[in-house]
Scaffold this active site. Structure first.
Site, PDB file in Angstrom:
ATOM      1  CB  CYS A 190      57.556  30.296  47.700  1.00 65.93           C
ATOM      2  SG  CYS A 190      57.377  29.006  47.844  1.00 65.93           S
ATOM      3  CD  GLU A 209      55.643  36.377  48.481  1.00 65.85           C
ATOM      4  OE1 GLU A 209      55.511  37.427  47.431  1.00 65.85           O
ATOM      5  OE2 GLU A 209      55.946  35.001  48.656  1.00 65.85           O
TER       6      GLU A 209
HETATM    7  P1  NAD Z   1      58.776  37.507  40.452  1.00 66.20           P
HETATM    8  O1  NAD Z   1      57.511  37.428  40.094  1.00 66.20           O
HETATM    9  O2  NAD Z   1      59.658  38.945  39.922  1.00 66.20           O
HETATM   10  O3  NAD Z   1      59.616  36.874  38.606  1.00 66.20           O
HETATM   11  C1  NAD Z   1      59.050  35.245  38.588  1.00 66.20           C
HETATM   12  C2  NAD Z   1      59.576  35.027  37.257  1.00 66.20           C
HETATM   13  O4  NAD Z   1      58.337  36.084  36.224  1.00 66.20           O
HETATM   14  C3  NAD Z   1      60.588  35.588  36.555  1.00 66.20           C
HETATM   15  O5  NAD Z   1      61.551  34.679  35.335  1.00 66.20           O
HETATM   16  C4  NAD Z   1      60.601  36.819  35.660  1.00 66.20           C
HETATM   17  O6  NAD Z   1      61.718  37.907  34.484  1.00 66.20           O
HETATM   18  C5  NAD Z   1      59.308  36.514  35.127  1.00 66.20           C
HETATM   19  N1  NAD Z   1      58.386  37.803  34.916  1.00 66.20           N
HETATM   20  C6  NAD Z   1      59.023  39.211  35.379  1.00 66.20           C
HETATM   21  N2  NAD Z   1      57.524  39.860  36.154  1.00 66.20           N
HETATM   22  C7  NAD Z   1      57.247  39.570  34.855  1.00 66.20           C
HETATM   23  C8  NAD Z   1      55.984  40.684  34.211  1.00 66.20           C
HETATM   24  N3  NAD Z   1      55.593  41.078  33.820  1.00 66.20           N
HETATM   25  N4  NAD Z   1      55.766  39.820  32.950  1.00 66.20           N
HETATM   26  C9  NAD Z   1      56.218  38.494  32.625  1.00 66.20           C
HETATM   27  N5  NAD Z   1      57.124  37.885  33.286  1.00 66.20           N
HETATM   28  C10 NAD Z   1      57.655  38.801  34.382  1.00 66.20           C
HETATM   29  O7  NAD Z   1      59.542  36.934  41.188  1.00 66.20           O
HETATM   30  P2  NAD Z   1      60.620  36.010  42.088  1.00 66.20           P
HETATM   31  O8  NAD Z   1      60.443  37.764  42.191  1.00 66.20           O
HETATM   32  O9  NAD Z   1      61.820  35.987  40.813  1.00 66.20           O
HETATM   33  O10 NAD Z   1      60.309  35.560  42.799  1.00 66.20           O
HETATM   34  C11 NAD Z   1      60.049  35.534  44.277  1.00 66.20           C
HETATM   35  C12 NAD Z   1      58.295  35.266  43.945  1.00 66.20           C
HETATM   36  O11 NAD Z   1      58.000  34.380  43.502  1.00 66.20           O
HETATM   37  C13 NAD Z   1      57.998  35.658  45.360  1.00 66.20           C
HETATM   38  O12 NAD Z   1      56.277  36.446  45.459  1.00 66.20           O
HETATM   39  C14 NAD Z   1      57.499  33.886  46.135  1.00 66.20           C
HETATM   40  O13 NAD Z   1      56.410  33.925  46.967  1.00 66.20           O
HETATM   41  C15 NAD Z   1      56.925  33.153  44.652  1.00 66.20           C
HETATM   42  N6  NAD Z   1      57.326  32.133  45.139  1.00 66.20           N
HETATM   43  C16 NAD Z   1      56.408  31.460  44.406  1.00 66.20           C
HETATM   44  C17 NAD Z   1      56.116  29.583  44.835  1.00 66.20           C
HETATM   45  C18 NAD Z   1      55.441  28.205  44.818  1.00 66.20           C
HETATM   46  O14 NAD Z   1      55.218  27.118  44.961  1.00 66.20           O
HETATM   47  N7  NAD Z   1      54.304  29.504  45.234  1.00 66.20           N
HETATM   48  C19 NAD Z   1      57.843  29.009  45.081  1.00 66.20           C
HETATM   49  C20 NAD Z   1      58.690  29.994  44.501  1.00 66.20           C
HETATM   50  C21 NAD Z   1      59.118  31.548  44.404  1.00 66.20           C
END
Ligand code: NAD
Length: 512
Positions: free
Chosen positions: A297, A397
């Site tokens: 991120c 992104e």
């Molecule tokens: P994601 O949003 O797909 O998933 C994150 C979590 O949410 C997972 O545990 C997943 O099971 C759950 N999830 C997914 N869809 C959901 C829904 N519809 N309803 C409820 N829960 C749901 O993210 P990802 O692909 O695992 O991670 C990458 C993303 O995370 C990127 O956008 C990245 O920028 C972001 N990120 C942000 C930071 C920060 O500090 N701002 C840090 C790391 C990653």
């Protein structure tokens, strides 16, 4: 080493891939919902395990275990709690390479990057070891005649942490060491793509002497997340993931009366002024653009070249990017695969779109030689020049190893561009001009700023978090904001009666 976890936790599955579990009440528990997801080794494409997806009943069991453990843990002395934290730290120091290897096996990031992730998580454990100091309240003697006042901070209860795939260990560690040290119990729902790190950590807590139920791992998908968001016994939610899901978490969690910190996606800009050391800037653009295959991120995805430096800078970056070796993270490569085949297709789709919209593809990672066996999810380092701010490769992104160069004429134009972006996670300026750097850190609307530092992830004793669409909620992760998030304040006003305090007075209490 990975097999240690699997041997301990797997339910028998015949010849299929091993079946992971939850961790509830201080022990591994097999999933019973009948729903599973595949865990994949992204460097080979092989399915390495199946992870259970929790049902509503399993959510209820996990929260009940955390609720049962809370009163005992809350009332355990701070000294005893922090001794367990210290033991956890020592165990993690001794066994960090095991955790790093698990991360590489499920996420794909190269070994040195996985080791770095563990080390940055460990910094939060070390910060949390200082909880006795961090929880100290204040006291005022004789605030009114014969009246003393003091403040304390108390834990919330069972709290939920929901993690993304890209930091299987570090991101959960932004939260749970502080939550646990402060006296809360934690239910961690890791990303279903990388569940083993959380289970490994649960075992380490047990070894460190953490009482059962204080740390729970609930594996699953949206059912588990939504179950936690609406469960009345969950007092707060710490979420990290993509922006649309972060928004959903914030809106749903707060609607259910919970404290929520929901960290979302990012589009990080690195502004390079013409006076910068262009070799340093090129090195750092490559490190920050392509490290962890761009799945951070805090990755730099837009390089804003100001004035006349763009041609030289693009050449220098291209030379370096072409020299990188992409492949299996266990083979000493510079860059590993993306997390899934769908992520690979999505990233190459963005490069196709950028090219058709007029960007020049200077280094093309869509095809190439990758040092791996099997069908890994690889995209090589990709450098796009002459990217316009209307192109999807700029607006979205991408979360892959794609660095887009946007050319602007002036510093003011660069800052305007960064501030107009809906994300505000991290940004950096490269310059030798202290005045320009000082203006930038003051004017830029982004939560974490680097000056000649491309990935300005704050130390554990500062707080991590972005602005705008990169964070929903008021509180950033770890540091003193983290301590504030996982505790609530109480102010106690005390008077010990002596005979002179007698008499009736129904007026509002005033100080005297
Ligand atoms: P994601 O949003 O797909 O998933 C994150 C979590 O949410 C997972 O545990 C997943 O099971 C759950 N999830 C997914 N869809 C959901 C829904 N519809 N309803 C409820 N829960 C749901 O993210 P990802 O692909 O695992 O991670 C990458 C993303 O995370 C990127 O956008 C990245 O920028 C972001 N990120 C942000 C930071 C920060 O500090 N701002 C840090 C790391 C990653």
């Amino acid at each position: 080493m990975t097999s240690t976890l699997r041997d301990t936790l797997s339910a028998p599955t015949g010849d299929g891939p091993p079946e992971l579990t939850h961790w509830i009440g201080g022990a591994a528990r097999a999933g019973v919902s009948g729903r599973f997801g595949d865990v994949t080794d992204p460097a080979t494409g092989a399915v390495s395990a199946r992870v259970p997806f929790a049902s509503d009943d399993e959510v209820a069991d996990a929260v009940a275990a955390a609720k049962t453990a809370f009163p005992g843990w809350r009332d355990t002395s701070l000294s005893a709690r922090t001794q367990i934290l210290f033991r956890f730290r020592e165990l993690l120091n001794a066994r960090a390479p095991e955790l790093a290897a698990l991360i590489t096996a499920e996420h794909g990031k190269v070994a040195s990057d996985a080791a770095g992730e563990v080390a940055r998580g460990q910094e939060v454990v070390e910060f949390a070891c200082g909880m006795p100091h961090l929880l100290k309240g204040s006291a005022t003697e004789n605030a009114s005649t014969g009246v003393d006042v003091h403040s304390v901070r108390q834990p919330l209860g069972p709290v939920a942490v929901i993690g993304p795939f890209n930091f299987p260990a570090m991101v959960p560690m932004w939260f749970f060491p502080i939550a646990i040290a402060a006296g809360n119990t934690v239910v961690l729902k890791p990303s279903e793509k990388v569940p083993s790190a959380a289970l490994w950590i649960a075992e380490l807590w047990r070894e460190a002497g953490l009482p059962e139920g204080v740390f729970t791992v609930l594996n699953g998908d949206k059912v588990a997340v939504d179950g936690l968001l609406s469960h009345p016994d969950i007092k707060s939610v710490s979420f990290v993931g993509s922006t649309p899901v972060a928004r959903h978490i914030y809106e749903t969690g707060t609607a259910h009366g919970k404290r929520v910190q929901a960290l979302g996606g990012a589009k990080n800009h690195m502004v390079v002024l013409p006076d910068a050391d262009l070799d340093l800037a090129a090195d750092q653009a490559v490190n920050a653009g392509f490290g962890s295959a761009g799945e951070r991120c805090m990755s730099i995805s837009a390089l804003v070249a100001v004035g006349g430096c763009a041609d030289v800078l693009v050449d220098k970056i291209a030379q370096r990017a072409r020299g990188l070796r992409t492949g299996d993270g266990r083979r000493g490569c510079d860059m590993g695969p993306l997390i899934t085949d769908a992520a690979r297709a999505r990233v190459t789709g963005y490069v196709d779109a950028g090219e058709s919209e007029g960007a020049s593809v200077v280094v093309d990672g869509r095809t190439g030689e990758f040092d791996a066996d099997g069908e890994g999810f690889f995209v090589g380092p990709t450098l796009l020049d002459h990217v316009g701010t209307g192109m999807s490769v700029y607006t979205d992104e991408i979360f892959g190893p794609v660095l887009s160069v946007v050319r602007v004429d002036s510093y003011d134009e660069a800052v305007e561009l960064v501030n107009a972006n809906p994300y505000g996670n991290g940004t950096a300026i490269f310059t030798n001009d202290g005045g320009a750097a000082r203006r930038f850190q003051n004017e830029v609307e982004v939560g974490m700023v680097g000056v000649n530092v491309p990935v300005p992830v704050p130390m554990a004793y500062y707080s991590f978090g972005g602005w705008k669409n990169s964070l929903f909620g008021d509180t950033h992760a770890h540091g003193t904001e983290g301590v504030g998030f996982f505790t609530r304040g109480k102010v106690v006003t005390t008077r010990w009666l002596d005979p002179s305090h007698g008499g009736l007075d129904l007026g509002f209490p005033q100080n005297s």
